[in-house]
Design a protein around this motif. Structure first.
Motif, PDB file in Angstrom:
ATOM      1  N   SER A 167      46.474  53.799  40.809  1.00 52.87           N
ATOM      2  CA  SER A 167      45.966  52.567  40.292  1.00 52.87           C
ATOM      3  C   SER A 167      46.950  51.469  40.284  1.00 52.87           C
ATOM      4  O   SER A 167      48.199  51.813  39.986  1.00 52.87           O
ATOM      5  CB  SER A 167      45.391  52.762  39.013  1.00 52.87           C
ATOM      6  N   ARG A 168      46.630  50.478  40.620  1.00 50.28           N
ATOM      7  CA  ARG A 168      47.586  49.330  40.534  1.00 50.28           C
ATOM      8  C   ARG A 168      46.785  48.395  39.312  1.00 50.28           C
ATOM      9  O   ARG A 168      45.895  47.649  39.439  1.00 50.28           O
ATOM     10  CB  ARG A 168      47.347  48.486  41.805  1.00 50.28           C
ATOM     11  N   VAL A 169      47.743  48.056  38.420  1.00 51.29           N
ATOM     12  CA  VAL A 169      47.542  47.215  37.230  1.00 51.29           C
ATOM     13  C   VAL A 169      48.403  46.053  37.170  1.00 51.29           C
ATOM     14  O   VAL A 169      49.527  46.165  37.406  1.00 51.29           O
ATOM     15  CB  VAL A 169      47.448  47.948  36.106  1.00 51.29           C
ATOM     16  N   VAL A 170      47.891  44.745  37.009  1.00 55.62           N
ATOM     17  CA  VAL A 170      48.664  43.705  36.772  1.00 55.62           C
ATOM     18  C   VAL A 170      48.496  43.267  35.178  1.00 55.62           C
ATOM     19  O   VAL A 170      47.399  43.606  34.565  1.00 55.62           O
ATOM     20  CB  VAL A 170      48.013  42.381  37.585  1.00 55.62           C
ATOM     21  N   VAL A 171      49.676  43.068  34.310  1.00 55.99           N
ATOM     22  CA  VAL A 171      49.689  42.500  32.995  1.00 55.99           C
ATOM     23  C   VAL A 171      50.354  41.445  33.026  1.00 55.99           C
ATOM     24  O   VAL A 171      51.406  41.100  33.300  1.00 55.99           O
ATOM     25  CB  VAL A 171      50.476  43.676  32.364  1.00 55.99           C
ATOM     26  N   ILE A 172      49.659  40.555  32.410  1.00 58.18           N
ATOM     27  CA  ILE A 172      50.090  38.974  32.011  1.00 58.18           C
ATOM     28  C   ILE A 172      50.324  38.890  30.679  1.00 58.18           C
ATOM     29  O   ILE A 172      49.220  38.899  29.959  1.00 58.18           O
ATOM     30  CB  ILE A 172      49.061  38.031  32.631  1.00 58.18           C
ATOM     31  N   GLY A 222      50.311  54.364  38.192  1.00 55.50           N
ATOM     32  CA  GLY A 222      51.471  54.538  39.548  1.00 55.50           C
ATOM     33  C   GLY A 222      51.930  53.053  39.914  1.00 55.50           C
ATOM     34  O   GLY A 222      53.127  53.220  40.468  1.00 55.50           O
ATOM     35  N   SER A 223      51.217  51.926  39.625  1.00 50.66           N
ATOM     36  CA  SER A 223      51.826  50.720  40.061  1.00 50.66           C
ATOM     37  C   SER A 223      51.694  49.696  39.064  1.00 50.66           C
ATOM     38  O   SER A 223      50.363  49.553  38.621  1.00 50.66           O
ATOM     39  CB  SER A 223      51.193  50.354  41.310  1.00 50.66           C
ATOM     40  N   LEU A 224      52.688  48.959  38.541  1.00 47.85           N
ATOM     41  CA  LEU A 224      52.440  47.923  37.388  1.00 47.85           C
ATOM     42  C   LEU A 224      53.109  46.712  37.998  1.00 47.85           C
ATOM     43  O   LEU A 224      54.205  46.477  38.616  1.00 47.85           O
ATOM     44  CB  LEU A 224      53.128  48.215  36.303  1.00 47.85           C
ATOM     45  N   ARG A 225      52.477  45.615  38.014  1.00 47.70           N
ATOM     46  CA  ARG A 225      53.052  44.266  38.311  1.00 47.70           C
ATOM     47  C   ARG A 225      52.746  43.383  37.169  1.00 47.70           C
ATOM     48  O   ARG A 225      51.849  43.321  36.385  1.00 47.70           O
ATOM     49  CB  ARG A 225      52.159  43.317  39.534  1.00 47.70           C
ATOM     50  N   THR A 256      49.575  34.000  43.468  1.00 45.07           N
ATOM     51  CA  THR A 256      50.696  34.833  43.745  1.00 45.07           C
ATOM     52  C   THR A 256      50.489  36.009  42.734  1.00 45.07           C
ATOM     53  O   THR A 256      50.415  37.173  43.234  1.00 45.07           O
ATOM     54  CB  THR A 256      51.901  34.212  43.529  1.00 45.07           C
ATOM     55  N   ILE A 257      49.976  35.831  41.676  1.00 44.49           N
ATOM     56  CA  ILE A 257      49.849  36.954  40.372  1.00 44.49           C
ATOM     57  C   ILE A 257      48.754  38.077  41.015  1.00 44.49           C
ATOM     58  O   ILE A 257      49.039  39.168  40.916  1.00 44.49           O
ATOM     59  CB  ILE A 257      49.614  36.455  39.355  1.00 44.49           C
ATOM     60  N   LEU A 258      47.643  37.436  41.829  1.00 48.32           N
ATOM     61  CA  LEU A 258      46.674  38.428  41.978  1.00 48.32           C
ATOM     62  C   LEU A 258      46.710  38.825  43.488  1.00 48.32           C
ATOM     63  O   LEU A 258      45.601  39.146  43.844  1.00 48.32           O
ATOM     64  CB  LEU A 258      45.406  37.456  41.801  1.00 48.32           C
ATOM     65  N   ASP A 259      47.757  38.850  43.992  1.00 46.44           N
ATOM     66  CA  ASP A 259      47.822  39.111  45.648  1.00 46.44           C
ATOM     67  C   ASP A 259      49.188  40.122  45.631  1.00 46.44           C
ATOM     68  O   ASP A 259      50.272  39.835  45.190  1.00 46.44           O
ATOM     69  CB  ASP A 259      48.242  38.044  46.560  1.00 46.44           C
TER      70      ASP A 259
END
Length: 261
Positions: free
Chosen positions: A22-27, A46-49, A107-110
């Motif tokens: 999974s790829r997760v974005v935390v803002i 597995g993936s954190l931005r 940029t954040i969502l790509d």
């Protein structure tokens, strides 16, 4: 891996593999977002931005997991990235010192993540993020106000339309209605009644801003908060994310996964 054996035992092999892929974005990596990242990293995502424009200040120590004597005045994004790597060196973690607004959301969502966690505490950027993520049909979890609360039993999870007792959620609902959004955003909120008087923050003109974005938008009001309640908000966000991403929760259908408008 022994590191995540207990997570794997609970979620099962297939659920844990989904979590690892999974790829997760935390803002927002403050009092709520920092604990959300902690939970995600320790679960084996597995993936954190990670995105936050701010630096760690002494006033953060009472409630932010990233705030230590050794991390003072460092960018929250940098500290969060290092902490994730220390927990799980195999996690693909990327952190950026970015102010979330209409100019930076592309940029954040790509690339498109599997889930976005909103832990922003400023109203305008929060509305811009929620609106954009909703329109793109990306699954979303959002935190409403965690400051001023003392009763963890009043914390709830549900659709933004179901939120009650939270002044921030009320303002968010009002602003979202202006752009045609009334439901479809899953959030963590507190029903605890709060009574407070807003006091404008006092700034010293002789002290330079802590970061280049400090003067953008309205100044944030300083609100009292406990490490316990803000931490619980963050860990609930992480828990909701873990169950959704691993396929262990039926509530995933209630997140913002609608067809873009």
């Amino acid at each position: 891996m022994e590191r995540f054996l207990r997570t794997q035992q609970l979620l099962g092999d297939s659920g844990f593999r989904r979590l690892q892929s999974s790829r997760v974005v935390v803002i927002g990596l403050g009092a709520v977002g920092g604990y959300a990242v902690e939970g995600l990293a320790r679960a084996g995502v597995g993936s954190l931005r990670l995105f936050d424009f701010d630096t760690i200040q002494p006033s953060n120590i009472n409630r932010q997991i990233l705030a230590l004597e050794s991390t003072l005045y460092q960018p929250k994004a940098k500290v969060a990235e290092e902490r994730v790597r220390a927990i799980n060196p195999n996690c693909l973690v990327e952190a950026q010192e970015v102010f979330a607004d209409q100019e930076t959301l592309a940029t954040i969502l790509d690339p498109v993540p599997d889930l976005v966690i909103d832990a922003i505490d400023s109203l305008n950027p929060k509305i811009q993020l929620l609106s954009e993520v909703y329109k793109r049909g990306i699954p979303l979890l959002s935190s409403m106000g965690a400051a001023l609360r003392t009763d963890p039993r009043k914390i709830a999870v549900g659709d933004i339309a179901e939120s009650r007792g939270c002044p921030l959620a009320k303002r968010v609902r009002k602003r979202l209605r202006r752009v045609g959004i009334e439901t479809g955003i899953r959030c963590v909120f507190s029903t605890e009644k709060v009574t407070f008087t807003y006091t404008p923050p006092v700034s010293d003109p002789n002290v330079p801003p802590a970061n280049i974005y400090e003067n953008r938008g309205r100044k944030r009001v300083i609100l009292g908060s406990l490490p316990t309640l803000t931490g619980i908000f963050g860990l609930i966000l992480a828990n909701e994310a873990i169950l959704y991403l691993s396929g262990g929760s039926e509530e995933g259908d209630n997140m913002s996964t609608t067809t873009p408008h």
